[in-house]
Design a protein around this motif. Structure first.
Motif, PDB file in Angstrom:
ATOM      1  N   CYS A  98       0.859  -1.173   0.000  1.00 42.35           N
ATOM      2  CA  CYS A  98       0.000   0.000   0.000  1.00 42.35           C
ATOM      3  C   CYS A  98       0.903   1.234   0.000  1.00 42.35           C
ATOM      4  CB  CYS A  98      -0.914  -0.008   1.220  1.00 42.35           C
ATOM      5  SG  CYS A  98      -2.523   0.736   0.933  1.00 42.35           S
ATOM      6  N   ALA A  99       0.615   2.183  -0.851  1.00 42.14           N
ATOM      7  CA  ALA A  99       1.452   3.374  -1.002  1.00 42.14           C
ATOM      8  C   ALA A  99       0.562   4.603  -0.943  1.00 42.14           C
ATOM      9  CB  ALA A  99       2.204   3.337  -2.329  1.00 42.14           C
ATOM     10  N   ILE A 100       0.925   5.554  -0.107  1.00 40.16           N
ATOM     11  CA  ILE A 100       0.172   6.805  -0.025  1.00 40.16           C
ATOM     12  C   ILE A 100       1.105   7.975  -0.318  1.00 40.16           C
ATOM     13  CG2 ILE A 100      -1.566   5.908   1.546  1.00 40.16           C
ATOM     14  CD1 ILE A 100      -0.102   7.172   3.878  1.00 40.16           C
ATOM     15  N   GLY A 101       0.517   9.022  -0.902  1.00 38.60           N
ATOM     16  CA  GLY A 101       1.317  10.184  -1.259  1.00 38.60           C
ATOM     17  C   GLY A 101       2.074  10.033  -2.563  1.00 38.60           C
ATOM     18  N   ILE A 102       1.552   9.194  -3.477  1.00 43.55           N
ATOM     19  CA  ILE A 102       2.192   9.026  -4.789  1.00 43.55           C
ATOM     20  C   ILE A 102       1.250   9.534  -5.876  1.00 43.55           C
ATOM     21  CG2 ILE A 102       3.572   7.075  -4.023  1.00 43.55           C
ATOM     22  CD1 ILE A 102       1.617   5.246  -5.593  1.00 43.55           C
ATOM     23  N   ARG A 103       1.820   9.764  -7.056  1.00 39.73           N
ATOM     24  CA  ARG A 103       1.034  10.268  -8.189  1.00 39.73           C
ATOM     25  C   ARG A 103       0.910   9.271  -9.322  1.00 39.73           C
ATOM     26  NH1 ARG A 103       0.625  13.572  -3.960  1.00 39.73           N
ATOM     27  NH2 ARG A 103      -0.522  15.455  -4.516  1.00 39.73           N
ATOM     28  N   GLU A 104       1.696   8.183  -9.272  1.00 33.20           N
ATOM     29  CA  GLU A 104       1.611   7.189 -10.348  1.00 33.20           C
ATOM     30  C   GLU A 104       2.108   5.843  -9.841  1.00 33.20           C
ATOM     31  OE1 GLU A 104       4.245   7.892 -13.607  1.00 33.20           O
ATOM     32  OE2 GLU A 104       5.888   8.572 -12.332  1.00 33.20           O
ATOM     33  N   GLY A 123       8.468  10.321  -3.082  1.00 34.47           N
ATOM     34  CA  GLY A 123       8.193  10.936  -1.795  1.00 34.47           C
ATOM     35  C   GLY A 123       7.018  10.316  -1.068  1.00 34.47           C
ATOM     36  N   GLY A 124       6.600   9.117  -1.501  1.00 33.00           N
ATOM     37  CA  GLY A 124       5.467   8.441  -0.889  1.00 33.00           C
ATOM     38  C   GLY A 124       5.863   7.585   0.297  1.00 33.00           C
ATOM     39  N   ILE A 125       4.864   6.964   0.894  1.00 29.66           N
ATOM     40  CA  ILE A 125       5.039   6.131   2.086  1.00 29.66           C
ATOM     41  C   ILE A 125       4.583   4.717   1.758  1.00 29.66           C
ATOM     42  CG2 ILE A 125       4.309   5.769   4.469  1.00 29.66           C
ATOM     43  CD1 ILE A 125       3.882   8.798   4.677  1.00 29.66           C
ATOM     44  N   PRO A 126       5.498   3.735   1.771  1.00 30.39           N
ATOM     45  CA  PRO A 126       5.123   2.352   1.477  1.00 30.39           C
ATOM     46  C   PRO A 126       4.929   1.530   2.754  1.00 30.39           C
ATOM     47  CG  PRO A 126       7.496   2.592   1.276  1.00 30.39           C
ATOM     48  CD  PRO A 126       6.966   3.923   1.771  1.00 30.39           C
ATOM     49  N   PHE A 127       3.868   0.744   2.783  1.00 35.34           N
ATOM     50  CA  PHE A 127       3.676  -0.203   3.883  1.00 35.34           C
ATOM     51  C   PHE A 127       3.010  -1.460   3.332  1.00 35.34           C
ATOM     52  CE2 PHE A 127       0.283   2.925   3.846  1.00 35.34           C
ATOM     53  CZ  PHE A 127      -0.899   2.216   4.020  1.00 35.34           C
ATOM     54  N   ILE A 128       3.213  -2.567   4.027  1.00 39.61           N
ATOM     55  CA  ILE A 128       2.696  -3.849   3.561  1.00 39.61           C
ATOM     56  C   ILE A 128       1.238  -3.994   3.980  1.00 39.61           C
ATOM     57  CG2 ILE A 128       2.937  -6.365   3.655  1.00 39.61           C
ATOM     58  CD1 ILE A 128       5.234  -4.980   2.210  1.00 39.61           C
ATOM     59  N   SER A 129       0.379  -4.280   3.016  1.00 44.94           N
ATOM     60  CA  SER A 129      -1.035  -4.506   3.310  1.00 44.94           C
ATOM     61  C   SER A 129      -1.225  -5.868   3.973  1.00 44.94           C
ATOM     62  CB  SER A 129      -1.857  -4.488   2.012  1.00 44.94           C
ATOM     63  OG  SER A 129      -1.713  -3.284   1.310  1.00 44.94           O
ATOM     64  N   GLY A 146      13.694   0.653   3.263  1.00 40.10           N
ATOM     65  CA  GLY A 146      12.770   1.761   3.090  1.00 40.10           C
ATOM     66  C   GLY A 146      11.337   1.463   3.465  1.00 40.10           C
ATOM     67  N   LEU A 147      11.063   0.250   3.956  1.00 36.39           N
ATOM     68  CA  LEU A 147       9.704  -0.075   4.392  1.00 36.39           C
ATOM     69  C   LEU A 147       9.367   0.780   5.617  1.00 36.39           C
ATOM     70  CD1 LEU A 147       7.214  -1.968   4.091  1.00 36.39           C
ATOM     71  CD2 LEU A 147       8.337  -3.487   5.743  1.00 36.39           C
ATOM     72  N   VAL A 148       8.257   1.509   5.552  1.00 34.89           N
ATOM     73  CA  VAL A 148       7.898   2.401   6.657  1.00 34.89           C
ATOM     74  C   VAL A 148       7.069   1.675   7.706  1.00 34.89           C
ATOM     75  CG1 VAL A 148       6.710   4.545   7.266  1.00 34.89           C
ATOM     76  CG2 VAL A 148       8.052   4.419   5.169  1.00 34.89           C
ATOM     77  N   GLY A 149       6.279   0.685   7.287  1.00 36.77           N
ATOM     78  CA  GLY A 149       5.474  -0.016   8.275  1.00 36.77           C
ATOM     79  C   GLY A 149       4.633  -1.111   7.657  1.00 36.77           C
ATOM     80  N   ILE A 150       3.725  -1.650   8.476  1.00 36.99           N
ATOM     81  CA  ILE A 150       2.810  -2.700   8.040  1.00 36.99           C
ATOM     82  C   ILE A 150       1.429  -2.428   8.631  1.00 36.99           C
ATOM     83  CG2 ILE A 150       4.683  -4.400   7.940  1.00 36.99           C
ATOM     84  CD1 ILE A 150       3.456  -5.704  10.470  1.00 36.99           C
ATOM     85  N   GLU A 151       0.414  -2.970   7.973  1.00 31.23           N
ATOM     86  CA  GLU A 151      -0.917  -2.930   8.567  1.00 31.23           C
ATOM     87  C   GLU A 151      -0.979  -3.956   9.691  1.00 31.23           C
ATOM     88  OE1 GLU A 151      -3.583  -1.487   4.717  1.00 31.23           O
ATOM     89  OE2 GLU A 151      -3.770  -3.563   5.446  1.00 31.23           O
ATOM     90  N   ILE A 152      -1.295  -3.497  10.895  1.00 30.38           N
ATOM     91  CA  ILE A 152      -1.423  -4.415  12.027  1.00 30.38           C
ATOM     92  C   ILE A 152      -2.880  -4.784  12.284  1.00 30.38           C
ATOM     93  CG2 ILE A 152       0.714  -3.706  13.119  1.00 30.38           C
ATOM     94  CD1 ILE A 152      -1.047  -1.950  15.015  1.00 30.38           C
ATOM     95  N   PHE A 153      -3.808  -3.969  11.769  1.00 29.22           N
ATOM     96  CA  PHE A 153      -5.234  -4.296  11.859  1.00 29.22           C
ATOM     97  C   PHE A 153      -5.897  -3.858  10.564  1.00 29.22           C
ATOM     98  CE2 PHE A 153      -9.673  -3.297  12.590  1.00 29.22           C
ATOM     99  CZ  PHE A 153     -10.125  -4.430  13.251  1.00 29.22           C
ATOM    100  N   ASN A 154      -6.512  -4.815   9.878  1.00 26.63           N
ATOM    101  CA  ASN A 154      -7.235  -4.552   8.640  1.00 26.63           C
ATOM    102  C   ASN A 154      -8.673  -4.990   8.868  1.00 26.63           C
ATOM    103  OD1 ASN A 154      -8.421  -5.420   5.960  1.00 26.63           O
ATOM    104  ND2 ASN A 154      -6.538  -4.443   5.216  1.00 26.63           N
ATOM    105  N   ALA A 155      -9.592  -4.014   8.922  1.00 25.21           N
ATOM    106  CA  ALA A 155     -10.969  -4.306   9.299  1.00 25.21           C
ATOM    107  C   ALA A 155     -11.659  -5.244   8.315  1.00 25.21           C
ATOM    108  CB  ALA A 155     -11.757  -3.005   9.425  1.00 25.21           C
TER     109      ALA A 155
END
Length: 348
Positions: A98-104, A123-129, A146-155
């Motif tokens: 999952c990537a946020i803050g990207i344009r493509e 300049g985006g933020i990558p994390f594992i879904s 460069g991995l920023v984080g992971i989803e610890i709770f996915n509803a």
């Protein structure tokens, strides 16, 4: 003792601590699908839904495409572009970044490191879904740069019976010295009319998991920077008011809870329970009960020395706080990082 401890630098120490950061609290969902992929609502409709339900920001993360946000231009919340990008990871079942803050989306269905590199380059933020649901074992993530984080709770996963909690993966990464953040999210796909499939909770992805970000202002730039810095906590309902470390003690204040857990490295950690019929709104424990430096150095040296062939070891020194309200509500802080302990045989 044949071990070495590298404390966190003064510059990096504030990361992961939103409670000392200036600004206000902003509520947001970082994983949302629209009709640009397999969501039931358009970008404008889903932004309107989250605005009406008290959110401050929303990340649109359609599958393998950055959705145009023109339809949400007049929204009263901050709408941030992103994407959920499929990766080719032979050892995993079906993994996504999952990537946020990207344009493509520059590449898809390649190794996750290549996708992470593409995201960081923008300049985006990558994390594992949803790593637990996707069969992304902890060991697979250890070497991702460069991995920023992971989803610890996915509803959407959790309320479908599909392994939506990944806190064990998180602790594995932290224990091995990977200082990564933990996200809670909706993974929103459905609308209000969508009938749940058998075994799924109705409205399973409707405001069931979110992050509370501490940022100096409500803008895309400020919110993304705060997320990079770990200035947020994750929740399905409970509020964490404060966490502070003073003179060898950890102090927590929160909304009413039945348990406050201080999670840390193997063989450490503690939990404070409410009295029967009562609740907690604060707790204090000694840093000696969690992964503080002196305890970690002893643990790592003892474990590395076992057997006939001692091997180098490395371990993060941290704790994180988990709140449980006695029902379905949990909240998770990001880790408080003391530093990293290491041991090598030639130091003995």
């Amino acid at each position: 003792m044949p071990s070495h401890f590298a404390p966190v630098s003064d510059e990096d120490a504030p990361a992961g601590d939103p409670f000392r950061a200036p600004g206000e609290w902003y509520r947001g969902n970082t994983h949302t699908h629209s009709t640009c992929s397999d969501g039931k609502l358009s970008v404008g409709q889903v932004a309107d839904w989250y605005e009406r339900h008290g959110y401050d920001f929303l990340c649109i993360t359609d599958h393998n495409v950055v959705a145009p946000l023109d339809e949400a231009a007049g929204a009263g919340i901050v709408v941030i572009p992103g994407a959920e990008i499929g990766v080719a990871w032979p050892q995993a079942a079906l993994a996504e970044v999952c990537a946020i803050g990207i344009r493509e989306v520059r590449r898809k269905h390649v190794h996750p490191q290549e996708v992470i590199d593409d995201v960081l380059d923008q300049g985006g933020i990558p994390f594992i879904s949803h790593p637990h649901m996707s069969g992304v074992y902890s060991s697979l993530m250890m070497d991702l740069e460069g991995l920023v984080g992971i989803e610890i709770f996915n509803a959407a996963c959790q309320h479908s019976g599909r392994r939506g909690v990944s806190t064990t993966h998180w602790d594995d990464l932290l224990t091995c010295g990977r200082r990564v953040w933990g996200w809670a999210c909706d993974d929103r796909h459905t609308d209000d009319e969508y009938p749940p499939p058998p075994g799924c909770l109705p409205y399973r992805d409707h405001a069931k998991g979110w992050i509370m970000v501490r940022a100096p202002r409500r803008s895309e730039e400020a919110i993304l920077q705060a997320i990079r810095d770990g200035h947020f906590y994750s929740t399905t309902g409970p509020t964490i008011h404060d966490i502070r470390v003073e003179e060898g003690m950890i102090h927590v204040r929160c909304s009413e809870a039945k348990q406050i857990t201080f999670a840390s490295v193997p063989w450490t950690g503690t939990r404070v329970h409410a009295e029967p019929g009562g609740s907690l709104t604060e707790a204090s424990v000694s840093t000696g009960a969690v992964g503080e430096p002196s305890r970690i150095m002893g643990t790592i040296a003892n474990s590395a020395n076992l057997g006939d062939h001692p091997r180098p070891k490395k371990m993060g020194s941290y704790f994180r706080v988990e709140i449980w309200d006695g029902e379905d509500g949990y909240a998770w802080s990001n880790p408080h990082w003391f530093g990293t302990a290491s041991w090598t045989p030639d130091e003995a």
